[in-house]
Motif scaffolding. Structure first.
Motif, short mmCIF file in Angstrom:
data_model
loop_
_atom_site.label_atom_id
_atom_site.label_comp_id
_atom_site.label_asym_id
_atom_site.label_seq_id
_atom_site.Cartn_x
_atom_site.Cartn_y
_atom_site.Cartn_z
N GLN A 1 38.27 8.78 20.75
CA GLN A 1 38.20 10.20 21.07
C GLN A 1 39.54 10.80 21.50
OE1 GLN A 1 34.93 10.19 23.88
NE2 GLN A 1 33.48 10.56 22.24
N LYS A 2 40.32 10.07 22.28
CA LYS A 2 41.54 10.63 22.82
C LYS A 2 42.77 10.25 22.01
CE LYS A 2 43.62 11.60 27.25
NZ LYS A 2 43.60 11.35 28.68
N LYS A 3 42.90 8.98 21.70
CA LYS A 3 44.11 8.51 21.02
C LYS A 3 43.99 8.58 19.50
CE LYS A 3 46.02 6.02 24.84
NZ LYS A 3 46.89 4.92 25.24
N LYS A 4 42.77 8.77 19.00
CA LYS A 4 42.50 8.98 17.57
C LYS A 4 43.01 7.83 16.67
CE LYS A 4 41.11 13.33 18.21
NZ LYS A 4 39.81 13.46 18.76
N VAL A 5 42.96 6.60 17.16
CA VAL A 5 43.36 5.46 16.35
C VAL A 5 42.15 4.71 15.79
CG1 VAL A 5 45.62 5.17 17.43
CG2 VAL A 5 43.64 3.95 18.37
N LEU A 6 40.96 5.11 16.25
CA LEU A 6 39.71 4.54 15.75
C LEU A 6 38.78 5.66 15.29
CD1 LEU A 6 38.82 1.85 18.47
CD2 LEU A 6 39.68 1.44 16.16
N LYS A 7 37.94 5.33 14.31
CA LYS A 7 36.84 6.21 13.92
C LYS A 7 35.58 5.60 14.52
CE LYS A 7 38.37 5.91 9.55
NZ LYS A 7 38.24 5.86 8.11
N ARG A 8 34.68 6.46 14.96
CA ARG A 8 33.43 5.99 15.56
C ARG A 8 32.26 6.54 14.78
NH1 ARG A 8 31.96 7.12 21.84
NH2 ARG A 8 31.29 9.12 21.03
N ILE A 9 31.40 5.62 14.30
CA ILE A 9 30.25 6.00 13.49
C ILE A 9 28.99 5.50 14.18
CG2 ILE A 9 29.15 5.68 11.24
CD1 ILE A 9 32.08 4.87 10.29
N LYS A 10 27.99 6.36 14.30
CA LYS A 10 26.71 5.97 14.91
C LYS A 10 25.88 5.24 13.86
CE LYS A 10 23.62 6.79 18.35
NZ LYS A 10 23.74 6.40 19.71
N ARG A 11 25.51 4.00 14.15
CA ARG A 11 24.68 3.21 13.25
C ARG A 11 23.52 2.67 14.08
NH1 ARG A 11 28.11 -0.82 9.94
NH2 ARG A 11 28.97 1.06 9.02
N GLY A 12 22.34 3.25 13.88
CA GLY A 12 21.21 2.89 14.73
C GLY A 12 21.48 3.37 16.15
N ARG A 13 21.36 2.47 17.11
CA ARG A 13 21.63 2.83 18.51
C ARG A 13 23.06 2.55 18.94
NH1 ARG A 13 17.14 0.34 22.28
NH2 ARG A 13 18.95 -0.96 22.52
N ALA A 14 23.81 1.86 18.09
CA ALA A 14 25.16 1.45 18.46
C ALA A 14 26.22 2.26 17.72
CB ALA A 14 25.35 -0.04 18.15
N TYR A 15 27.39 2.33 18.32
CA TYR A 15 28.54 2.89 17.63
C TYR A 15 29.29 1.75 16.94
CZ TYR A 15 28.14 7.45 19.85
OH TYR A 15 27.71 8.68 20.25
N ILE A 16 29.77 2.03 15.75
CA ILE A 16 30.60 1.10 15.00
C ILE A 16 31.99 1.72 14.93
CG2 ILE A 16 30.98 -0.05 12.78
CD1 ILE A 16 28.50 -1.05 14.31
N TYR A 17 32.99 0.91 15.25
CA TYR A 17 34.37 1.39 15.28
C TYR A 17 35.13 0.84 14.07
CZ TYR A 17 33.35 2.91 19.98
OH TYR A 17 32.79 3.55 21.06
N GLN A 18 35.92 1.72 13.46
CA GLN A 18 36.76 1.36 12.32
C GLN A 18 38.17 1.88 12.59
OE1 GLN A 18 34.74 3.52 9.22
NE2 GLN A 18 33.40 1.80 8.72
N PRO A 19 39.18 1.18 12.09
CA PRO A 19 40.55 1.67 12.30
C PRO A 19 40.77 3.01 11.61
CG PRO A 19 40.53 -0.56 11.35
CD PRO A 19 39.13 -0.06 11.34
N ALA A 20 41.41 3.93 12.29
CA ALA A 20 41.79 5.21 11.70
C ALA A 20 43.27 5.18 11.31
CB ALA A 20 41.54 6.35 12.69
N VAL A 21 43.97 4.16 11.78
CA VAL A 21 45.39 3.96 11.46
C VAL A 21 45.59 2.49 11.13
CG1 VAL A 21 46.21 5.85 12.93
CG2 VAL A 21 46.01 3.56 13.88
N THR A 22 46.65 2.22 10.40
CA THR A 22 46.94 0.83 10.04
C THR A 22 47.77 0.16 11.12
OG1 THR A 22 49.00 1.36 8.89
CG2 THR A 22 46.96 1.43 7.57
#
Length: 124
Positions: free
Chosen positions: A50-71
């Protein structure tokens, strides 16, 4: 180039996510080489998204899944640029010599460095 300022701990979490490509908080906790509280990892991943914007957060079921937004390369270039500027007076040769000074380099590493130098020389 974007300015990424990540702490050692944040880089540790990012390393796990870069390796896994996507992960839940529990996945990250399980992959870390040391025990950290679930809530600590959760809070830090949320901050990185949310703040540093280096991860994407996707809601999958009840959990959040994090993916890299930068390499990893984008972050390393930014952080090496900061080191060069702050610690080494913006001197590229000093940075390179410091990085190489205490390394045990393989023949492949030396070949790659020579290739990079040749490429730079031909672009001048």
């Amino acid at each position: 180039m974007k300015d990424y300022r990540l702490t050692h701990y944040e880089l540790e979490l990012m390393g796990v996510i870069w390796e896994l490509e996507e992960a839940s908080v529990q996945d990250v906790c399980d992959a870390l080489p040391r025990d950290l509280a679930y809530t600590t990892v959760m809070t830090t991943l949320s901050l990185l998204a949310q703040k540093k914007k280096v991860l994407k957060r996707i809601k999958r079921g009840r959990a959040y899944i994090y993916q890299p937004a930068v390499t990893r390369e984008e972050v390393s270039q930014s952080m090496l640029g900061q080191l060069k500027q702050v610690l080494l007076g913006d001197s590229l040769p000093t940075l390179m010599l410091n990085l190489l000074e205490n390394e045990n380099m393989s023949e492949d590493d030396i070949t790659a460095l020579k290739s990079a130098i040749n490429k730079l020389e031909s672009n001048e």
